[in-house]
Design a protein around this motif. Structure first.
Motif, mmCIF file in Angstrom:
data_model
loop_
_atom_site.group_PDB
_atom_site.id
_atom_site.type_symbol
_atom_site.label_atom_id
_atom_site.label_comp_id
_atom_site.label_asym_id
_atom_site.label_seq_id
_atom_site.Cartn_x
_atom_site.Cartn_y
_atom_site.Cartn_z
ATOM 1 N N MET A 248 0.861 -1.202 0.000
ATOM 2 C CA MET A 248 0.000 0.000 0.000
ATOM 3 C C MET A 248 0.888 1.240 0.000
ATOM 4 O O MET A 248 1.873 1.309 0.717
ATOM 5 C CB MET A 248 -0.885 -0.038 1.261
ATOM 6 N N SER A 249 0.550 2.211 -0.835
ATOM 7 C CA SER A 249 1.339 3.439 -0.865
ATOM 8 C C SER A 249 1.125 4.236 0.413
ATOM 9 O O SER A 249 0.115 4.089 1.092
ATOM 10 C CB SER A 249 0.934 4.271 -2.084
ATOM 11 N N GLU A 250 2.059 5.097 0.711
ATOM 12 C CA GLU A 250 1.987 5.839 1.961
ATOM 13 C C GLU A 250 1.075 7.054 1.803
ATOM 14 O O GLU A 250 1.251 7.845 0.881
ATOM 15 C CB GLU A 250 3.385 6.301 2.355
ATOM 16 N N PRO A 251 0.092 7.205 2.686
ATOM 17 C CA PRO A 251 -0.812 8.355 2.552
ATOM 18 C C PRO A 251 -0.113 9.670 2.922
ATOM 19 O O PRO A 251 0.648 9.712 3.889
ATOM 20 C CB PRO A 251 -1.942 8.053 3.535
ATOM 21 N N ILE A 252 -0.342 10.698 2.145
ATOM 22 C CA ILE A 252 0.134 12.034 2.520
ATOM 23 C C ILE A 252 -1.028 13.009 2.434
ATOM 24 O O ILE A 252 -1.989 12.783 1.705
ATOM 25 C CB ILE A 252 1.308 12.550 1.648
ATOM 26 N N SER A 253 -0.930 14.096 3.172
ATOM 27 C CA SER A 253 -2.021 15.062 3.185
ATOM 28 C C SER A 253 -1.966 15.926 1.932
ATOM 29 O O SER A 253 -0.991 15.891 1.178
ATOM 30 C CB SER A 253 -1.936 15.929 4.440
ATOM 31 N N ALA A 254 -3.033 16.716 1.714
ATOM 32 C CA ALA A 254 -3.206 17.440 0.456
ATOM 33 C C ALA A 254 -1.998 18.304 0.103
ATOM 34 O O ALA A 254 -1.533 18.301 -1.036
ATOM 35 C CB ALA A 254 -4.464 18.292 0.519
ATOM 36 N N VAL B 27 -14.111 9.842 6.750
ATOM 37 C CA VAL B 27 -13.962 10.889 5.731
ATOM 38 C C VAL B 27 -12.564 11.532 5.792
ATOM 39 O O VAL B 27 -12.351 12.597 5.223
ATOM 40 C CB VAL B 27 -15.049 11.993 5.878
ATOM 41 N N SER B 28 -11.627 10.861 6.469
ATOM 42 C CA SER B 28 -10.289 11.447 6.683
ATOM 43 C C SER B 28 -9.654 11.927 5.388
ATOM 44 O O SER B 28 -9.069 13.018 5.332
ATOM 45 C CB SER B 28 -9.364 10.418 7.311
ATOM 46 N N ASP B 29 -9.750 11.089 4.336
ATOM 47 C CA ASP B 29 -9.038 11.418 3.102
ATOM 48 C C ASP B 29 -9.807 12.397 2.225
ATOM 49 O O ASP B 29 -9.347 12.753 1.143
ATOM 50 C CB ASP B 29 -8.737 10.138 2.329
ATOM 51 N N ALA B 30 -10.979 12.822 2.689
ATOM 52 C CA ALA B 30 -11.758 13.801 1.925
ATOM 53 C C ALA B 30 -11.564 15.212 2.467
ATOM 54 O O ALA B 30 -12.197 16.146 2.004
ATOM 55 C CB ALA B 30 -13.245 13.439 1.969
ATOM 56 N N ARG B 31 -10.690 15.364 3.459
ATOM 57 C CA ARG B 31 -10.588 16.657 4.136
ATOM 58 C C ARG B 31 -9.155 17.154 4.199
ATOM 59 O O ARG B 31 -8.209 16.372 4.097
ATOM 60 C CB ARG B 31 -11.119 16.536 5.575
ATOM 61 N N GLN C 81 -5.339 13.908 9.410
ATOM 62 C CA GLN C 81 -6.162 13.900 10.616
ATOM 63 C C GLN C 81 -7.296 12.903 10.389
ATOM 64 O O GLN C 81 -8.010 12.990 9.395
ATOM 65 C CB GLN C 81 -6.719 15.306 10.858
ATOM 66 N N GLY C 82 -7.420 11.947 11.282
ATOM 67 C CA GLY C 82 -8.531 10.999 11.168
ATOM 68 C C GLY C 82 -9.844 11.685 11.472
ATOM 69 O O GLY C 82 -9.954 12.411 12.456
ATOM 70 N N MET C 83 -10.830 11.501 10.592
ATOM 71 C CA MET C 83 -12.140 12.131 10.799
ATOM 72 C C MET C 83 -13.243 11.137 10.471
ATOM 73 O O MET C 83 -13.199 10.477 9.438
ATOM 74 C CB MET C 83 -12.316 13.325 9.857
ATOM 75 N N ILE C 84 -14.215 11.081 11.357
ATOM 76 C CA ILE C 84 -15.373 10.231 11.125
ATOM 77 C C ILE C 84 -16.619 11.107 11.190
ATOM 78 O O ILE C 84 -16.807 11.848 12.149
ATOM 79 C CB ILE C 84 -15.458 9.113 12.190
ATOM 80 N N THR C 85 -17.419 11.045 10.144
ATOM 81 C CA THR C 85 -18.717 11.719 10.180
ATOM 82 C C THR C 85 -19.719 10.760 10.806
ATOM 83 O O THR C 85 -19.851 9.620 10.357
ATOM 84 C CB THR C 85 -19.176 12.098 8.763
ATOM 85 N N LEU C 86 -20.378 11.220 11.844
ATOM 86 C CA LEU C 86 -21.334 10.374 12.548
ATOM 87 C C LEU C 86 -22.701 11.060 12.511
ATOM 88 O O LEU C 86 -22.849 12.178 12.977
ATOM 89 C CB LEU C 86 -20.877 10.169 14.000
ATOM 90 N N ARG C 87 -23.665 10.360 11.913
ATOM 91 C CA ARG C 87 -25.017 10.925 11.882
ATOM 92 C C ARG C 87 -25.953 10.015 12.643
ATOM 93 O O ARG C 87 -25.820 8.796 12.601
ATOM 94 C CB ARG C 87 -25.505 11.090 10.435
#
Lengths: 109, 188
Positions: free
Chosen positions: B1-7, B103-107, B25-31
């Motif tokens: 797996m490639s290494e994740p980097i921020s935007a 949603v971590s990788d969407a932000r 930053q780990g982010m979870i949307t909770l509804r």
């Protein structure tokens, strides 16, 4: 500049944070209704100079729809209220009556 | 797996305030129903924080929970723990009408720090940011010029801004212009 209080997140949101959603409290005429009713539902809108009821969405914010009662002539806002209603609540009507005695809008007064 | 980097990979800018991209930053949307006890316990187990009230944000470092709307929370966890925390949360919420999504990788996340931090953000968002109106512990969702963003304060001189990853470059450029040397307004 119009500033409305979002009843869901309590923010005094400025117009650019909101999206206008047109006239409030429309009754839908869908399948089974007459052509005239469907035409009126689609196209006929109030265009008052004075008291008006509108739908707004706090689009750059909590994302919720809500209702607003305001005056189109002076931009005065009489109040905002929840979207979970089919007609203006009594306190909103009372607030309008206090400032615009004798107002009417569609079947409401 | 490639290494994740921020935007923007920790890009930073020094002006009247220091603007920095914070990295992953780990982010979870909770509804769900925020008054539900099962949901409150799942949030507590993931972050150690209690359920926030209207527009409250309880954030400590990389963990925390923010109130996004009457039925939505933003749960912050360290990036490396997000999968495990999400699995635990989904498990705890089975049988409850709720939805948790990573949603971590969407932000993208930025920090603005310095005595003029409030001014920098105040130029971009239609929000009262004086210390009377906006304090650590509060979150505000609004817009940053033309894109949606949310922000809260880590301390009295540090703002943390969250936006969509696709708009990260746009937001960083906005913040750079707003933080140009000599551009203090002196309002806040």
């Amino acid at each position: 500049m119009l500033i409305l209080n979002c009843p869901y997140c309590g923010v005094d949101a400025e117009e650019t944070e909101l999206a206008a959603g047109g006239e409030a409290h429309l009754k839908r005429f869908g399948p089974g209704s007459s052509d005239d009713e469907f035409h009126d539902y689609l196209f006929m809108r109030e265009n008052p100079k004075g008291v008006h009821f509108e739908r707004w969405r706090h689009s750059n914010g909590c994302g919720k729809w809500f209702h607003a009662a305001r005056c189109t002539q002076t931009l005065e806002v009489f109040g905002t209220y929840s979207a979970q209603t089919t007609e203006p609540p009594k306190e909103i009507k009372d607030a309008i009556t206090a400032k615009r005695p004798g107002w009417t809008w569609r079947e409401y007064e | 797996m490639s290494e994740p980097i921020s935007a923007l990979n920790h890009a930073s800018y020094d002006g009247i305030a220091k603007v920095q991209e914070c990295g992953l930053q780990g982010m979870i949307t909770l509804r769900g129903d925020l008054s539900d006890k099962v949901l409150a316990k799942a949030v507590k187990d993931a972050t150690g924080q209690k359920m926030p009230g209207q527009r409250e944000a309880f954030v400590d470092g990389e963990s925390g929970v923010c109130w996004m709307s009457p039925d939505e929370l933003l749960v912050l966890v360290p990036y490396v723990e997000v999968e495990a925390k999400l699995a635990a949360m989904t498990n705890a919420l089975s049988g409850t009408h709720a939805l948790a999504v990573n949603v971590s990788d969407a932000r993208a996340v930025f920090s603005i720090s310095g005595s003029s931090a409030r001014e920098v953000l105040g130029k971009l968002a239609p929000v009262e940011l004086s210390s009377k109106a906006f304090q650590p512990g509060q979150i505000r969702r609004s817009r940053l010029a033309q894109v949606a963003g949310a922000f809260w304060m880590d301390d009295d001189q540090t703002l943390r801004v969250v936006c969509f990853r696709s708009a990260a470059d746009y937001v960083f450029n906005l913040l750079k212009v707003a933080a140009q040397p000599g551009s203090e307004v002196g309002v806040y």
